[in-house]
Design a protein around this motif. Structure first.
Motif: not given
Length: 354
Positions: A1-17
């Protein structure tokens, strides 16, 4: 999956917040990843639920770590913010406006023309059962109607990520039914819905996927029954309502397969409750004894298999050894797989530090 396609996906991500206010730490080292569907966000008052919602909504920035919504940071990012719908817990509506005026204005702020904004507002308010009251001023609304008006404005622009902070607070049964139906519809259409609430029964009816935050830390993430299976220090309880509970208990204990039973009690004259660390084996031997003994069974349940029981187990544990969610520190934790943090696992078996 390309970066553009990944960014279009509905998602929430937290990294060491982590997020702190002066000397007060509201969140500590929270890592998770959520894909489309409904997620119940649970935790005691003051646990950090609203702080996490605010970070996801772009209303504040993490003190440490990263928050990504649909692949990018939401803070001061209009392209991401237009994909987010927020229903805050605070009731701060414009009482002098009608619901139609209010929701139309919110749609216009999202970039729609006056006509499109009004059409969208009418549909959103109708979806939430306010079609006959949308021309009334919100100052005369009941608490349930005010909640539905807030929810209508949060979905009027068809967001990919929907953040609902205690949307059921103060609502009547009719309002709760309408709200939950609309939440399901949005999730089925591909949105990520993060649903914060204290009404555990409603969450249990809505989704199996939960996040539990206690003392600012992510204690558990995943499906209720999978998380429950990892809580090895809490024996499972199996309750049987039948015609001869004492005879059934004796039969189970006498069976070689009943060695996993740690204790037996009789909650009532028709019930026997077995405590076990081997639930699968215990269920099997109970079923076998019921058939062989010809018992009449009215129900077979597990009192601690509910979301409420899981909630209390995890909050109790967090007081002793709260987890940090660091098992997902890379931000790539599988959202549909139960994941207890190292501090919330059996330290002897897993070798984790409490």
């Amino acid at each position: 999956m390309t970066a553009a396609a990944a960014s279009s996906q509905a998602s929430i991500q937290a990294i060491g917040v982590s997020k702190w206010y002066g000397k007060v730490t509201a969140l500590q080292d929270v890592s998770l990843q959520l894909k489309p569907g409904v997620w119940g966000l649970l935790g005691p008052n003051g646990s950090g639920k609203t702080t996490f919602m605010r970070l996801c909504a772009g209303l504040s920035k993490p003190s440490l770590g990263q928050i990504r919504v649909c692949g990018d940071a939401p803070f001061a990012n209009p392209e991401v913010l237009r994909r987010i719908g927020l229903c805050p817990e605070a009731d701060a509506l414009y009482d002098e406006l009608t619901a139609l005026e209010f929701v139309t204005a919110m749609a216009e702020l999202s970039g729609y023309s006056r006509k499109d904004a009004r059409d969208r507002a009418v549909k959103a308010l109708t979806d939430f059962g306010l079609d006959k009251a949308m021309e009334r001023k919100m100052g005369g609304y009941s608490r349930g109607m005010r909640q539905r008006a807030k929810l209508a404005q949060s979905v009027v622009h068809d967001p990919d990520v929907l953040l609902l902070d205690e949307p059921l607070t103060g609502t009547d049964p009719t309002s709760r039914h309408v709200i939950l139906d609309q939440v399901r519809i949005r999730a089925n259409a591909g949105a990520v819905v993060l649903f914060s609430t204290h009404v555990l029964v409603e969450v249990e009816a809505l989704t199996e996927q939960v996040l539990l935050i206690a003392r600012g830390q992510l204690v558990a993430q995943g499906k209720v029954h999978e998380i429950r299976d990892l809580l090895e220090e809490h024996p499972h309880h199996v309750r049987v309502d039948c015609d001869r509970p004492r005879d059934l208990a004796a039969a189970v204990l006498a069976s070689p397969e009943g060695e996993g039973v740690l204790g037996i009690s009789f909650p009532s004259s028709t019930e026997v409750e077995l405590e076990t660390r081997k639930p699968d084996e215990t269920y099997s031997v109970i079923a076998k004894m019921i058939v062989e003994g010809g018992f009449t069974v009215r129900s077979l349940t597990s009192p601690d298999a509910s979301l409420e029981a899981l909630f209390h187990y995890l909050v109790e544990r967090s007081g002793r050894m709260a987890g940090t969610g660091s098992d997902a520190a890379s931000g790539s934790a599988k959202p549909y797989q139960a994941a207890l943090s190292p501090g919330a696992r059996d330290t002897k078996k897993k070798g984790a530090r409490a």
